[in-house]
Design a protein around this motif. Structure first.
Motif, short mmCIF file in Angstrom:
data_model
loop_
_atom_site.label_atom_id
_atom_site.label_comp_id
_atom_site.label_asym_id
_atom_site.label_seq_id
_atom_site.Cartn_x
_atom_site.Cartn_y
_atom_site.Cartn_z
N GLU A 151 0.82 -1.23 0.00
CA GLU A 151 0.00 0.00 0.00
C GLU A 151 0.84 1.26 0.00
OE1 GLU A 151 -3.08 -1.00 2.72
OE2 GLU A 151 -3.50 -2.58 1.33
N TRP A 152 2.10 1.12 -0.42
CA TRP A 152 2.98 2.29 -0.39
C TRP A 152 2.71 3.28 -1.51
CZ3 TRP A 152 8.46 0.24 1.41
CH2 TRP A 152 8.36 -0.11 2.76
N ASP A 153 1.74 2.97 -2.37
CA ASP A 153 1.34 3.99 -3.35
C ASP A 153 0.43 5.03 -2.68
OD1 ASP A 153 1.65 5.04 -5.91
OD2 ASP A 153 -0.26 4.21 -6.58
N ALA A 154 0.21 4.84 -1.38
CA ALA A 154 -0.66 5.77 -0.63
C ALA A 154 -0.14 7.21 -0.73
CB ALA A 154 -0.73 5.35 0.83
N GLY A 155 1.16 7.40 -0.86
CA GLY A 155 1.71 8.76 -0.96
C GLY A 155 1.19 9.46 -2.21
N MET A 156 1.32 8.78 -3.36
CA MET A 156 0.86 9.40 -4.61
C MET A 156 -0.65 9.56 -4.58
SD MET A 156 2.37 10.69 -7.25
CE MET A 156 1.29 11.97 -7.85
N ALA A 157 -1.35 8.59 -3.96
CA ALA A 157 -2.82 8.69 -3.87
C ALA A 157 -3.22 9.91 -3.03
CB ALA A 157 -3.39 7.41 -3.26
N MET A 158 -2.52 10.13 -1.91
CA MET A 158 -2.83 11.33 -1.10
C MET A 158 -2.45 12.60 -1.85
SD MET A 158 -2.05 10.46 2.90
CE MET A 158 -0.69 9.32 2.78
N SER A 159 -1.39 12.52 -2.64
CA SER A 159 -0.99 13.68 -3.43
C SER A 159 -2.09 14.04 -4.44
CB SER A 159 0.34 13.39 -4.15
OG SER A 159 0.72 14.48 -4.93
N PHE A 160 -2.64 13.02 -5.11
CA PHE A 160 -3.73 13.29 -6.05
C PHE A 160 -4.96 13.85 -5.32
CE2 PHE A 160 -1.75 10.01 -9.00
CZ PHE A 160 -1.44 10.92 -9.98
N LEU A 161 -5.26 13.28 -4.15
CA LEU A 161 -6.40 13.78 -3.37
C LEU A 161 -6.18 15.25 -3.02
CD1 LEU A 161 -9.10 12.78 -1.96
CD2 LEU A 161 -7.77 12.78 0.15
N GLY A 162 -4.94 15.57 -2.66
CA GLY A 162 -4.60 16.95 -2.29
C GLY A 162 -4.73 17.91 -3.48
N ARG A 163 -4.41 17.43 -4.66
CA ARG A 163 -4.52 18.28 -5.85
C ARG A 163 -5.99 18.49 -6.22
NH1 ARG A 163 0.70 17.40 -8.95
NH2 ARG A 163 1.88 16.05 -7.57
N GLU A 164 -6.82 17.42 -6.07
CA GLU A 164 -8.18 17.48 -6.61
C GLU A 164 -9.24 17.87 -5.58
OE1 GLU A 164 -8.91 13.62 -8.30
OE2 GLU A 164 -7.29 13.83 -9.77
N THR A 165 -9.08 17.41 -4.34
CA THR A 165 -10.17 17.57 -3.36
C THR A 165 -9.69 18.23 -2.06
OG1 THR A 165 -11.06 15.49 -4.22
CG2 THR A 165 -12.02 16.32 -2.17
N CYS A 166 -8.59 17.73 -1.53
CA CYS A 166 -8.10 18.24 -0.24
C CYS A 166 -7.09 19.37 -0.48
CB CYS A 166 -7.50 17.11 0.58
SG CYS A 166 -7.24 17.56 2.30
N ALA A 167 -7.54 20.35 -1.27
CA ALA A 167 -6.73 21.53 -1.56
C ALA A 167 -6.62 22.36 -0.29
CB ALA A 167 -7.41 22.31 -2.67
#
Ligand code: SF4
Length: 209
Positions: free
Chosen positions: A171-187
């Motif tokens: 599940e170490w792709d969690a970093g990139m997944a959180m990064s995408f969330l930060g770009r799209e939703t958790c701005a």
């Protein structure tokens, strides 16, 4: 919200959503990926994408950068933050690696190269399809992860160490997944009502009190 979150389970919907999503840097091969990752430090992906076609028309592969003086890159990358140092790093990388086929795909070897820290190396490994050896912690992850409550730290190294401790390697792709969330939703101004993580998010649970 449960008081104790099982993060390996709770993070799964996020991983599923962004599993095969490509990084916003518009690279076409590992050479371009490495160059663009170095250029993107403290700059934006869109600025790097905008200068990339000109840069890669002039320097299409690692061999074409080998032996070049840093100043030769200036006309192509002058709009990028810290471009003079980045030109030095890129030409030094090319002088060492020489050829696209010798681009190393391990965290240890990548982080020995100038201008490539753990975050950059983790991005290169992910995008090149190599097994993860760490977790991407960028400016978005540093905003999203504490809001979620998955980490309390604000230092990138400590955040990565903590995430690697609580999440299994698959599940170490969690970093990139959180990064995408930060770009799209958790701005910086988050859209919590539409966020798929709002059921487990500490920040959102406090908002609702
Ligand atoms: S619920 Fe809100 S604060 Fe929490 S991760 Fe989603 S957007 Fe960010």
């Amino acid at each position: 919200m449960p008081t104790r979150i099982n993060w390996p389970d709770a993070i799964r919907p996020l991983l599923k959503k962004y599993k095969s999503k490509k990084h916003p840097l518009e690279y076409r091969n590992v050479y371009q990926l490495m160059v663009m990752v170095v250029l993107s430090a403290r700059s934006t992906d869109s600025v790097v994408n905008s200068i990339a076609p000109g840069l890669f028309a002039a320097f299409p592969d690692m061999g074409s950068l080998d032996g070049v003086k840093p100043e030769a890159l200036f006309p192509y990358i002058a709009g990028i933050t810290n471009f003079a140092n980045k030109a030095k790093w890129l030409t030094a990388i090319a002088a060492e690696i020489k050829s696209d086929k010798d681009i190393p795909l391990s965290l240890d070897r990548l982080t020995l190269l100038p201008g490539i820290g753990r975050k950059s190396a983790n991005v290169i490994l992910r995008e090149a399809g190599a097994p993860p050896e760490g977790i991407i912690v960028d400016v978005h992850v540093l905003r999203v992860a504490p809001r979620l409550g998955i980490v309390k730290e604000m230092d990138a190294k400590k955040v990565e160490e903590h995430l690697m401790k609580i999440l299994p390697p698959k599940e170490w792709d969690a970093g990139m997944a959180m990064s995408f969330l930060g770009r799209e939703t958790c701005a910086p101004k988050p859209k919590c009502e539409t966020c798929l993580m709002n059921k487990v998010c500490v920040y959102y649970s406090r908002l609702k009190k």
